[in-house]
Write an enzyme that holds these catalytic residues in place. Sequence first.
Site, PDB file in Angstrom:
ATOM      1  N   ASN A  75       0.670  -1.269  -0.088  1.00 33.66           N
ATOM      2  CA  ASN A  75      -0.037   0.096  -0.001  1.00 33.66           C
ATOM      3  C   ASN A  75       0.834   1.142   0.004  1.00 33.66           C
ATOM      4  O   ASN A  75       0.400   2.317  -0.438  1.00 33.66           O
ATOM      5  CB  ASN A  75      -0.967   0.083   1.327  1.00 33.66           C
ATOM      6  CG  ASN A  75      -1.608   1.430   1.724  1.00 33.66           C
ATOM      7  OD1 ASN A  75      -2.218   1.684   0.815  1.00 33.66           O
ATOM      8  ND2 ASN A  75      -1.073   2.035   2.582  1.00 33.66           N
ATOM      9  N   TYR A 139       4.448   9.460 -10.566  1.00 31.50           N
ATOM     10  CA  TYR A 139       3.234   8.710 -10.022  1.00 31.50           C
ATOM     11  C   TYR A 139       2.543   7.864 -10.628  1.00 31.50           C
ATOM     12  O   TYR A 139       2.528   6.539 -10.696  1.00 31.50           O
ATOM     13  CB  TYR A 139       2.673   9.634  -9.194  1.00 31.50           C
ATOM     14  CG  TYR A 139       1.410   8.995  -8.177  1.00 31.50           C
ATOM     15  CD1 TYR A 139       1.567   8.577  -7.030  1.00 31.50           C
ATOM     16  CD2 TYR A 139      -0.050   8.965  -8.610  1.00 31.50           C
ATOM     17  CE1 TYR A 139       0.661   7.740  -6.286  1.00 31.50           C
ATOM     18  CE2 TYR A 139      -0.869   8.537  -7.820  1.00 31.50           C
ATOM     19  CZ  TYR A 139      -0.418   7.920  -6.736  1.00 31.50           C
ATOM     20  OH  TYR A 139      -1.315   7.405  -5.769  1.00 31.50           O
TER      21      TYR A 139
END
Length: 218
Positions: A75, A139
């Site tokens: 995560n 990202y």
Amino acid sequence: MADYAIVTGGSQGIGQAICRRLKQDGATPVIFDRAAPEDSSLGEFRAVELSDLEATAAALDWALGLGPVSRLVNNVGVVMPALLEDTSLEDFDALMALNVRCAIQCTQAVAPAMRERGMGRIVNIASRAALGKVLRTNYSASKAALIGLTRTWSLELAADGITVNCICPGPIATELYKIANPADDPRTIASLATIPAGRIGTPEDIAKAATFLCSDAA
């Protein structure tokens, strides 16, 4: 659900919600993060800089020494927003180390024992930004990489009873999101207008999906 479940970046936001739900379902969360969660009873905690190879390896050795790790949620992540022309290659290296390399390192560590037991659950938290988003060169690349890893690992590990899945959240109302996106900001309002459900997602929304994918029923 039993055994231990490693959650990287599990002290806050989506990771914290996943840990809370895993605990409710009977697993013991093992939280890797730089700072401890506010709720010290949430699970086992190890302070670690997950972009550091040696520190992460030490944390994994410690976690595997606790007992059987049958679940892993990759995560942890960082955004580092910038336009293409302002994007730093140094930031790219740092972001890929945390968002992608850490997931590979953690999965390599837990997979052998999962193979031996004939059971394992791995969930990668990517992002809808993998499909493209302004200010997200680095990202988007990292989250698209996670999707590719998920597809590859699911093919490699399925025969050993290990499932590998990926969740790609859109806007989620974490504390960091709220700070970066005030409710009265025109960009926040415009973003909300594009969401068919008419609301920002919550960490619990993602946690419910993640913990189902971590369950024996998945």
